[in-house]
Scaffold this active site. Sequence first.
Site, PDB file in Angstrom:
ATOM      1  N   SER A 158       0.843  -1.187   0.000  1.00 14.38           N
ATOM      2  CA  SER A 158       0.000   0.000   0.000  1.00 14.38           C
ATOM      3  C   SER A 158       0.880   1.238   0.000  1.00 14.38           C
ATOM      4  CB  SER A 158      -0.944  -0.051   1.198  1.00 14.38           C
ATOM      5  OG  SER A 158      -1.939   0.923   1.080  1.00 14.38           O
ATOM      6  N   CYS A 159       0.319   2.365   0.397  1.00 16.89           N
ATOM      7  CA  CYS A 159       1.008   3.632   0.213  1.00 16.89           C
ATOM      8  C   CYS A 159       2.003   3.921   1.329  1.00 16.89           C
ATOM      9  CB  CYS A 159      -0.019   4.754   0.125  1.00 16.89           C
ATOM     10  SG  CYS A 159      -0.813   5.092   1.705  1.00 16.89           S
TER      11      CYS A 159
END
Length: 545
Positions: free
Chosen positions: A336-337
């Site tokens: 994810s980020c």
Amino acid sequence: MLPINNNFSLPQNSFYNTISGTYADYFSAWDKWEKQALPGEERDEAVSRLKECLINNSDELRLDRLNLSSLPDNLPAQITLLNVSYNQLTNLPELPVTLKKLYSASNKLSELPVLPPALESLQVQHNELENLPALPDSLLTMNISYNEIVSLPSLPQALKNLRATRNFLTELPAFSEGNNPVVREYFFDRNQISHIPESILNLRNECSIHISDNPLSSHALQALQRLTSSPDYHGPRIYFSMSDGQQNTLHRPLADAVTAWFPENKQSDVSQIWHAFEHEEHANTFSAFLDRLSDTVSARNTSGFREQVAAWLEKLSASAELRQQSFAVAADATESCEDRVALTWNNLRKTLLVHQASEGLFDNDTGALLSLGREMFRLEILEDIARDKVRTLHFVDEIEVYLAFQTMLAEKLQLSTAVKEMRFYGVSGVTANDLRTAEAMVRSREENEFTDWFSLWGPWHAVLKRTEADRWAQAEEQKYEMLENEYSQRVADRLKASGLSGDADAEREAGAQVMRETEQQIYRQLTDEVLALRLSENGSQLHHS
């Protein structure tokens, strides 16, 4: 299960003689198919199940996990459920028109045949599908995750649940207009979707669309956030992430990723130590996590951050248990980020401190243990608050919401494990008023609930067992005595009061409640005694600002 017998013969009575030709055609074709088996296929077992299904007029046929490379062309015409998952199938034969449920997950299918008109459930995840045939109007649930599908056909109005994670979709399907009463939940995570069609707003507000880890343009994100923030918005809840889903899956050796955090004069020794851990579970993803951690806002802007990480890594190298826990916590952080990496770093620091408390670091420092417990309690409350906030948002990246409360309240709530900066606070949906309300709620609940919580906290129990063995033994004896003498009657009284006597599920729930209440009473009494003694000796206090 019926006895296995591949040599079925037809009973000699008038009924079977009337249709013997039909049976014979099926049996002959299946026997021929069985003789063409490849090494490792369990076609004999498959034929046995086919014949049983036909003779018994069963509506279910289960041929899963038989290592089959193909199916016979003529399946029993009456079946409504077919399960052929976990085989080696590259195609499926013509399907019976009666079929309502098709399970063909984890095969090698590149295409599907025409789908039966009454089909309600299609489960074909983990295949090699590049496209789908027309979907019947009756379809209610569909799982096509982990395929190679680029586009979707028109979705049936009745479709309630769609899972299309990890494909190559470049756009979402059109969502029909009108007040359709169906509550839908669709998953399009980890595809190649760059924009969102306006037709998504046609869905009801009870519906949910998941589009995390897609390369959504900043323009698309801003437009959606603007639309979903409007007081007049009545569309679906949309779950997104600031990640573009394009993280590099390559990773360097674990020892290289670790040594990069240390000064040059220590790197040789550190590399030698960590080389021994290269093959531990999640070592590869932990290596990738360390590299991504170095590119976070905190790593770039926080003084002493590299030294902090290096000190933490030294502790991991000295404890196999802590290392195993930390590798597991970091396992998904690279998917994810940047802010997901930051939140994972918070969780890793919590893991370290709780591990140290359980291992005895604070045995002789009750004040420090209370401070740590207070921080863990505050973080738990913030997680509850973040969870409630997520439910109110229509366009939400859950990671940003959880991290926002921790980061923005780190100083006021003295959260030593929380990073002080995050990259995407602006899309979290967390307002200044939310933060003020959260701080007040944490302090209120801490005032009223912390001592009860602390009395049940695992690390505190570990300290008591080591340092107050006699008191701990007495408390345990008191607990079991109470359970032996009062437990059954208290459960019975609770069930009678609620009118649920004889209900097994209610009895289990009531038993768990009585157990929790008993432990709360015993451990709270023990905690009060020990803290009163220890805090009076060193001048610490239970309540803290």
